[in-house]
Scaffold this active site. Structure first.
Site, PDB file in Angstrom:
ATOM      1  N   SER A   9       0.850  -1.197   0.000  1.00 37.10           N
ATOM      2  CA  SER A   9       0.000   0.000   0.000  1.00 37.10           C
ATOM      3  C   SER A   9       0.883   1.243   0.000  1.00 37.10           C
ATOM      4  CB  SER A   9      -0.907   0.012   1.229  1.00 37.10           C
ATOM      5  OG  SER A   9      -1.422   1.325   1.402  1.00 37.10           O
ATOM      6  N   HIS A  34      -1.118  -1.733  -3.918  1.00 35.34           N
ATOM      7  CA  HIS A  34      -2.407  -1.451  -3.292  1.00 35.34           C
ATOM      8  C   HIS A  34      -2.590   0.065  -3.233  1.00 35.34           C
ATOM      9  CE1 HIS A  34      -5.793  -2.519  -0.640  1.00 35.34           C
ATOM     10  NE2 HIS A  34      -5.477  -1.428   0.054  1.00 35.34           N
ATOM     11  N   ASP A  36      -4.949   3.087  -2.123  1.00 33.63           N
ATOM     12  CA  ASP A  36      -6.047   3.443  -1.216  1.00 33.63           C
ATOM     13  C   ASP A  36      -6.657   4.776  -1.617  1.00 33.63           C
ATOM     14  OD1 ASP A  36      -6.109   1.296   0.768  1.00 33.63           O
ATOM     15  OD2 ASP A  36      -4.075   1.948   1.265  1.00 33.63           O
ATOM     16  N   MET A  38      -9.334   7.560  -1.165  1.00 30.16           N
ATOM     17  CA  MET A  38     -10.204   8.068  -0.081  1.00 30.16           C
ATOM     18  C   MET A  38     -10.771   9.420  -0.469  1.00 30.16           C
ATOM     19  SD  MET A  38      -7.743   7.250   3.130  1.00 30.16           S
ATOM     20  CE  MET A  38      -7.003   5.630   3.342  1.00 30.16           C
ATOM     21  N   HIS A  67      -8.255   0.008  -3.934  1.00 27.76           N
ATOM     22  CA  HIS A  67      -9.199  -0.115  -2.815  1.00 27.76           C
ATOM     23  C   HIS A  67      -9.877   1.237  -2.635  1.00 27.76           C
ATOM     24  CE1 HIS A  67      -9.625  -0.615   1.864  1.00 27.76           C
ATOM     25  NE2 HIS A  67     -10.789  -0.642   1.235  1.00 27.76           N
ATOM     26  N   MET A  69     -12.300   3.773  -0.859  1.00 31.02           N
ATOM     27  CA  MET A  69     -13.005   4.080   0.396  1.00 31.02           C
ATOM     28  C   MET A  69     -13.711   5.401   0.131  1.00 31.02           C
ATOM     29  SD  MET A  69      -9.842   2.887   2.744  1.00 31.02           S
ATOM     30  CE  MET A  69      -8.828   2.898   1.252  1.00 31.02           C
ATOM     31  N   MET A 138     -11.229  -5.876   6.349  1.00 29.15           N
ATOM     32  CA  MET A 138     -10.523  -4.751   6.974  1.00 29.15           C
ATOM     33  C   MET A 138     -10.216  -5.096   8.433  1.00 29.15           C
ATOM     34  SD  MET A 138     -10.071  -2.650   4.595  1.00 29.15           S
ATOM     35  CE  MET A 138      -9.222  -1.450   5.643  1.00 29.15           C
ATOM     36  N   ASP A 174      -6.407  -6.307   5.407  1.00 32.26           N
ATOM     37  CA  ASP A 174      -5.879  -4.957   5.208  1.00 32.26           C
ATOM     38  C   ASP A 174      -5.975  -4.143   6.483  1.00 32.26           C
ATOM     39  OD1 ASP A 174      -5.013  -2.599   4.090  1.00 32.26           O
ATOM     40  OD2 ASP A 174      -6.838  -2.226   2.913  1.00 32.26           O
TER      41      ASP A 174
HETATM   42  C1  DX5 Z   1      -6.512   1.742   5.515  1.00 30.31           C
HETATM   43  C2  DX5 Z   1      -6.040   1.302   4.156  1.00 30.31           C
HETATM   44  C3  DX5 Z   1      -4.913   0.364   4.250  1.00 30.31           C
HETATM   45  C4  DX5 Z   1      -3.668   1.008   4.837  1.00 30.31           C
HETATM   46  C5  DX5 Z   1      -2.841  -0.027   5.499  1.00 30.31           C
HETATM   47  O1  DX5 Z   1      -7.622   2.509   5.379  1.00 30.31           O
HETATM   48  O2  DX5 Z   1      -7.079   0.659   3.459  1.00 30.31           O
HETATM   49  O3  DX5 Z   1      -4.622  -0.225   3.000  1.00 30.31           O
HETATM   50  O4  DX5 Z   1      -2.913   1.670   3.863  1.00 30.31           O
HETATM   51  O5  DX5 Z   1      -1.853   0.595   6.246  1.00 30.31           O
HETATM   52  P1  DX5 Z   1      -1.060  -0.200   7.373  1.00 30.31           P
HETATM   53  O6  DX5 Z   1      -0.492  -1.416   6.741  1.00 30.31           O
HETATM   54  O7  DX5 Z   1      -0.018   0.781   7.815  1.00 30.31           O
HETATM   55  O8  DX5 Z   1      -2.059  -0.492   8.424  1.00 30.31           O
HETATM   56 ZN    ZN Z   2      -6.498  -0.512   1.672  1.00 33.13          ZN
END
Ligand code: DX5
Ligand code: ZN
Length: 215
Positions: A9, A34, A36, A38, A67, A69, A138, A174
């Protein structure tokens, strides 16, 4: 059982040097990238979207594991298909019509993923068995990297495997994944380990990825 994949990620990468970081983590042995996405609404944080990710199109050495969100993910399916996304994951909590969104992801040529928050029961999966390629459990409340792993994810991973039985799907975990809990995640049935801080928080990405895989 599928081969274990490590999905790095980039949320914890140095964004000043994003291209170099992507190349470095792939060279270090990451299987997937990965990403993320948001929107500041579904989660309190705002990260990046197509204007940033288009710079990875055709350049990223590994498949894109996106991913989202975000609210209304069904509206951005086409945009992510155009970026060359391999798997597009939506949060079940953000989908009023999950089956429709999942089939539109497949119709756009991507693999369909669904993620669920720590408090969300996995039982909804029974009603979309044939529409899903990838389930993301999650193990933190989404929004930030660097949070602590919630052990309730382990039972949930086991339940997801039970629900799908012999069907071939990927199950990712994750949030807070590190060499200390990785083995328990895999034993429970996860075959994709997603990690941001456990990789980018260490100076040697190859050693970090080896430690996750070896655990
Ligand atoms: C959280 C993300 C994860 C995050 C993981 O909302 O979806 O993918 O980047 O980060 P770590 O591995 O640091 O928990
Ligand atoms: Zn993620």
């Amino acid at each position: 059982m599928n081969q274990l994949l490590i999905s790095a990620s980039i949320l914890s990468a140095d964004f000043w040097r994003l291209g170099e970081e992507v190349q470095a983590v792939c060279q270090a042995g990451a299987d997937l990238l990965h990403l993320d996405v948001m929107d500041g609404h579904f989660v309190p944080n705002l990260s990046f979207g197509p204007p940033v990710l288009q710079h990875l199109k055709g350049r990223a050495p590994r498949p894109l594991d996106v991913h989202t969100m975000i609210e209304n993910p069904g509206e951005v399916v086409q945009a992510y298909a155009e970026l060359g996304t391999w798997t597009l994951t939506v949060q079940v909590e953000a989908c009023l019509h999950l089956q429709r969104v999942l089939s539109s992801i497949r119709e756009a040529g991507m693999r369909a993923g669904v993620a669920m928050n720590p408090h969300t029961s996995p039982e909804f999966l029974k009603y979309v068995l044939d529409d899903v390629d990838y389930v993301l459990v999650m193990s933190v409340n989404p929004g930030f990297s660097g949070q602590a792993f919630l052990p309730s994810a382990l039972d949930k991973i086991r339940r997801v495997r039970e629900i799908f039985g012999p069907r071939s799907i990927r199950v990712g975990v994750d949030g807070g994944v590190n060499p200390t809990n990785a083995a328990r995640c895999v034993a429970a049935g996860a075959d994709v380990l997603i990690a941001a801080s456990a990789i980018f928080g260490r100076p040697d990405y190859a050693a970090a990825i080896r430690d996750l895989r070896g655990a």
